[in-house]
Design a protein around this motif. Structure first.
Motif, mmCIF file in Angstrom:
data_model
loop_
_atom_site.group_PDB
_atom_site.id
_atom_site.type_symbol
_atom_site.label_atom_id
_atom_site.label_comp_id
_atom_site.label_asym_id
_atom_site.label_seq_id
_atom_site.Cartn_x
_atom_site.Cartn_y
_atom_site.Cartn_z
ATOM 1 N N GLU A 109 0.840 -1.204 0.000
ATOM 2 C CA GLU A 109 0.000 0.000 0.000
ATOM 3 C C GLU A 109 0.882 1.265 0.000
ATOM 4 O O GLU A 109 2.068 1.195 0.367
ATOM 5 C CB GLU A 109 -0.915 -0.042 1.244
ATOM 6 C CG GLU A 109 -1.855 1.124 1.438
ATOM 7 C CD GLU A 109 -2.863 1.351 0.304
ATOM 8 O OE1 GLU A 109 -2.429 1.551 -0.846
ATOM 9 O OE2 GLU A 109 -4.078 1.362 0.573
ATOM 10 N N SER A 117 5.244 4.050 -0.979
ATOM 11 C CA SER A 117 5.203 3.016 0.062
ATOM 12 C C SER A 117 6.312 3.358 1.048
ATOM 13 O O SER A 117 7.482 3.492 0.660
ATOM 14 C CB SER A 117 5.445 1.631 -0.542
ATOM 15 O OG SER A 117 4.406 1.294 -1.428
ATOM 16 N N ASP A 121 4.297 0.743 5.702
ATOM 17 C CA ASP A 121 3.599 -0.019 4.648
ATOM 18 C C ASP A 121 4.380 -1.296 4.320
ATOM 19 O O ASP A 121 3.796 -2.378 4.180
ATOM 20 C CB ASP A 121 3.452 0.834 3.376
ATOM 21 C CG ASP A 121 2.780 2.165 3.649
ATOM 22 O OD1 ASP A 121 1.636 2.148 4.128
ATOM 23 O OD2 ASP A 121 3.409 3.212 3.408
ATOM 24 N N CYS A 321 -2.700 1.248 -10.556
ATOM 25 C CA CYS A 321 -2.794 0.362 -9.391
ATOM 26 C C CYS A 321 -2.496 -1.049 -9.924
ATOM 27 O O CYS A 321 -3.291 -1.624 -10.679
ATOM 28 C CB CYS A 321 -4.189 0.440 -8.782
ATOM 29 S SG CYS A 321 -4.400 -0.724 -7.428
ATOM 30 N N VAL A 337 -5.159 -2.753 -1.272
ATOM 31 C CA VAL A 337 -4.360 -1.523 -1.432
ATOM 32 C C VAL A 337 -5.299 -0.379 -1.852
ATOM 33 O O VAL A 337 -5.143 0.211 -2.934
ATOM 34 C CB VAL A 337 -3.202 -1.735 -2.446
ATOM 35 C CG1 VAL A 337 -2.108 -2.606 -1.844
ATOM 36 C CG2 VAL A 337 -3.697 -2.372 -3.752
#
Ligand SMILES: Cc1ncc(COP(=O)(O)O)c(C=O)c1O
Length: 374
Positions: A109, A117, A121, A321, A337
């Motif tokens: 994430e 990140s 994370d 993503c 995420v």
């Protein structure tokens, strides 16, 4: 600086334009005449110059940022089946490079406003299977590598610094060794035309470890070692002399280019709604490689992109993503995420380059603010 009628019909505005001068082009002529177009002194000189700017002992030029990642993963010994942590919000190259080694990306994430990140994370994503982690200073936004190193003991690290050349953290280049230099952490760079310095296609591997540098030199050139023997199977990831010459020509102008980009970013920040641009950690001076903006929802973002396209204004998508991409969906779930998914679906990138005029910027700002008010 706002112009009187920023929305009157005007020529297109490019999202990005490389900073190439007539003198840069003239520098290519003698090279072409020499006939020595690969593996010559210009690549070597470019490597030395970039190592100095980046604060590293060794720099190995390669054909692009993706091959820099592939060679670095190979030289680090990332093996088939190894789990490698990869930020979930980025261009797919780092995760694809992991897959192409037969290893397994595990998505991490990102911070909601800095879009990197960070240590917490990575610590949350780590499992007992994790062997390596790729750190990404996203869009040139520096990340605290020392904190990640402390959070991931025993994990092999590398930095995908494709966008980060010219950024600094606590007055040191963001590409330099972090505060705990006991273990070398290599950095990869890209010189794609969207970067602050371009060689057309091109990349670099930075390290402070002479033996590691020699390994990647061997890997980039068919496995050919310094002694002229083919030591291991290797492909061709060489940078051309022409690319290196273009890069060398731009280097003396880099600080000026960065100052111009940072000023454009500051002007956007002043005239666009607060809290929409990428934030930085304390002590960081990003290079403004991309000026990203995240809107409140994806419909507003898509409407603005359509309008910008119709008006010839180069506003683009921000990023991806990774678990939403068909090529990578098998390795993760976008629901794990959510920040990366939100930023990818609501994000855009604004024109920022040395060819952008103040009038162009006012037009971009007027277009964005009008769309947000609708
Ligand atoms: C984070 C990141 N890694 C890797 C790359 C790949 O670099 P190249 O296009 O030079 O292969 C990019 C490209 O923009 C990138 O943004």
């Amino acid at each position: 600086m706002m112009s009187a009628d920023p929305l009157s019909p005007q020529p297109p505005i490019a999202l990005h334009r490389p900073d190439i001068s007539p003198a840069d082009l003239a520098a290519l002529r003698p090279l072409l005449d020499s006939g020595m177009l690969v593996q010559g002194p210009t690549v070597a000189a470019f490597e030395t110059a970039i190592a100095r700017v980046a604060g590293r002992g060794h720099a190995v030029a390669v054909s692009n940022g993706t091959s820099a990642l592939e060679l670095t993963l190979a030289a680090l010994g990332v093996e088939v089946g190894a789990e490698v942590l990869v930020p979930a919000l980025t261009w797919p190259s780092p995760a694809h490079a992991v897959c192409l080694r037969g290893a397994m990306p595990r998505f991490v994430e990102v911070h909601p406003t800095r879009w990197n990140s960070e240590a917490a994370d990575f610590a949350r994503a780590r499992t007992r299977e994790t062997r390596a982690a790729i750190i990404i200073p996203q869009f040139g936004n520096p990340v605290d590598v020392g904190a990640i190193q402390a959070a991931l003991p025993g994990v092999t690290l590398l930095i995908d610094g494709a966008c980060v050349l010219g950024s600094s953290l606590h007055n040191a280049p963001a590409t330099a060794s972090p505060t705990r230099p006991e273990r070398d952490i290599p950095v990869t760079l890209s010189f794609h035309p969207r970067k602050v310095l371009t060689t057309g296609e091109g990349g670099m591997i930075l390290t402070d470890d002479a033996a590691f540098a020699q390994t990647v030199r061997t890997l980039r050139n068919h496995g050919l070692g310094a002694d002229g023997t083919f030591l291991r199977p290797g492909g061709n990831s060489r940078l051309t002399e022409l690319g290196a010459a273009l890069g060398l020509q731009q280097l003396p102008r880099l600080e000026g280019v960065l100052a111009q980009r940072r000023a454009q970013r500051a002007y956007y920040a002043e005239h666009l709604p607060a809290g929409t641009l990428q934030e930085a950690i304390e002590g960081a001076l990003p290079n403004a490689q991309s000026v990203g903006m995240v809107l409140r929802d994806s419909r507003a973002r898509d409407t603005l992109l359509t309008r910008a396209r119709a008006e010839g204004v180069g506003i683009g998508h921000l990023s991806y993503c990774l678990p939403l991409l068909p090529s990578l969906a098998a390795f993760g779930n976008p629901a794990d995420v959510p920040e990366a998914a939100r930023i990818a679906s609501c994000g855009l990138t604004l024109p920022c380059h040395t060819g952008l005029t103040p009038q162009d910027q006012d037009r971009v700002i007027a277009l964005v603010n009008q769309a947000l008010a609708a």
